[in-house]
Design an enzyme around this catalytic site. Structure first.
Site, PDB file in Angstrom:
ATOM      1  N   CYS A  44       0.518  -1.134   0.091  1.00 26.01           N
ATOM      2  CA  CYS A  44      -0.070  -0.054  -0.164  1.00 26.01           C
ATOM      3  C   CYS A  44       0.727   1.374   0.422  1.00 26.01           C
ATOM      4  CB  CYS A  44      -1.332   0.095   1.457  1.00 26.01           C
ATOM      5  SG  CYS A  44      -1.677  -1.712   1.260  1.00 26.01           S
ATOM      6  N   HIS A  98      -0.688   7.037   2.535  1.00 25.76           N
ATOM      7  CA  HIS A  98      -1.128   5.796   3.566  1.00 25.76           C
ATOM      8  C   HIS A  98      -1.318   6.625   4.820  1.00 25.76           C
ATOM      9  CE1 HIS A  98      -0.163   1.814   5.099  1.00 25.76           C
ATOM     10  NE2 HIS A  98       1.150   1.732   5.544  1.00 25.76           N
TER      11      HIS A  98
END
Length: 424
Positions: A44, A98
């Site tokens: 991610c 993130h």
């Protein structure tokens, strides 16, 4: 821009016969579906930081989920920040960068940013950890309550409110939906749509073993111990979460239509990277195989004249930034971007684009680098000192036969692909 966490092409429009995803399937019919879109790092934080800055993970310096974006961003302009500089009202909802911590985000990019939490009711319901607790995050939960009791349901509702609010400026809206990311939690009704007896898991080739110990992250032994029932329940939960996400996407698209803004809005829908659901004996991301780096990508609405077209053009996620900048006629686009615009492919989906795409991953302090072409996927661990992998993408699309272990027959191919990696 709808960014979905950990979404592989488990969608009806991508040929998945198990997936119940009518809203995304309809979105694909309203635009261009890209079948060969590849992230540059199948985790991610690195993936999002990369495609939102238009820089390769190694260039940016984010190769894990720990390094904050703010520690390396400097005076670089992120994609939403560029929209803001071009007069757009920029709004972020849910997970875009993130966002475990504000230092992982770009506060300058947003006029407003919203986050939400699952309600106490939405945190209850039948659940089970399929690794017997060895991975605390690896559980499913058929949750009580409605969509709005889940974080993602609230994210979608806020997106709907934003869309239906009249404003003076054009807007850039980034919606980050967390599911199907672990833990695999969705309202119970979505689990009920997938009878456990309908779930099948991949069968690995007889006598197959991973190419190297580090081809997969070291914790794969925990997955090796899962029973068939464990695996079926995990896959079922992933699909339930995917269908939950699809329902929320449908609500957002409906809001655009009801507000009269559907035809003048460019809709970009994609997963931040791929995911393994038993392929190679693996149930996660963090690989440079097809399952890890390939993700669904759909563009519809404004600027997309072709409808219901599937493009076979191959591109990398670092290409998203320059493409959107061109399609939306943004000014002062940074000259350091490493991607290339595929706006010409959006206009004519039959065109080809890149001959090769690249990705990286980490195993402790060791880096693995990958290049994929139409014919080959080549992987180097520690610049080849810790092993090489070569897969024929035509004859072995599942990537189970490592041809680099053969004799010198493929040495010329590997040498050429190795040079290509070093050039990028």
């Amino acid at each position: 821009m709808i960014i979905v966490d950990d979404l592989k092409p488990t969608l009806g429009t991508y040929g998945d016969t198990l997936a119940i995803t009518p809203n995304i399937d309809q979105l694909a019919l309203s635009g261009v579906q890209f079948d060969r879109a590849y992230c540059n790092f199948a985790v991610c934080g690195p993936s999002r930081s990369s495609f939102l800055t238009g820089l390769r993970p190694e260039t940016l310096g984010i190769l894990d989920n720990v390094t904050p974006l703010q520690s390396v961003l400097g005076d670089r302009i992120t994609l939403p920040h560029l929209f803001k500089q071009n007069g757009f009202e920029t709004i972020g909802i849910g997970k875009t960068f993130h966002d475990k911590d504000p230092s992982h985000e770009d506060p300058k990019a947003w006029n407003a940013y919203y986050k939400f939490q699952t309600t106490p009711l939405g945190s209850t319901g039948e659940q089970r950890n399929v690794t017997s607790g060895e991975f605390p995050w690896c559980y499913w939960q058929a949750a009580e309550g409605t969509n709005l009791d889940q974080q993602d349901g609230q994210v979608a509702q806020k997106a709907i409110d934003v869309i239906k609010t009249e404003r003076e400026k054009p807007f850039f809206l980034a919606v980050g939906l967390h599911k199907p990311h672990d833990p695999f939690v969705a309202p119970r009704k979505y689990f009920d749509m997938y009878p456990i007896d309908d779930i099948q898991v991949p069968v690995l080739p007889k006598d197959w073993d991973r190419a190297f110990k580090h081809s997969l992250p070291g914790w794969h032994e925990v997955f090796d111990k899962m029973s068939l029932q464990d695996k079926k329940e995990l896959k079922r939960a992933y699909y339930a979460c995917t269908t939950f996400m699809d329902a929320l996407v449908g609500q957002i698209i409906d809001a655009l239509k009801e507000s009269g803004q559907y035809d003048n809005t460019l809709i970009v829908f994609f997963g931040d990277h791929g995911y393994h659901l038993g392929e190679h004996g693996w149930w996660n991301k963090v690989t440079v195989y097809e399952e890890g780096v390939n993700a669904p990508f759909i563009m519809a609405g404004n600027s997309v004249k072709n409808k219901g077209i599937k493009s076979n053009a191959m591109f990398e996620f670092i290409d998203i930034y320059p493409t959107l900048a061109e399609l939306m006629n943004l000014k002062n686009v940074p000259d350091y971007l490493e991607g290339e615009s595929f706006a010409s492919v959006v206009a004519n989906p039959e065109l080809s684009f890149k001959e090769a795409v690249y990705g990286v991953t980490m195993r402790g302090d060791m880096i693995g680098r990958m290049v994929k072409t139409d014919h080959w996927r080549y992987i180097e661990w520690d610049e080849g000192r810790s092993g090489r992998e070569l897969y024929n993408q035509i004859d072995d699309p599942q990537e189970y036969e490592n041809l680099a272990k053969s004799d010198s027959y493929y040495e010329e191919v590997m040498s050429r692909l190795s040079d290509s990696i070093r050039e990028h």
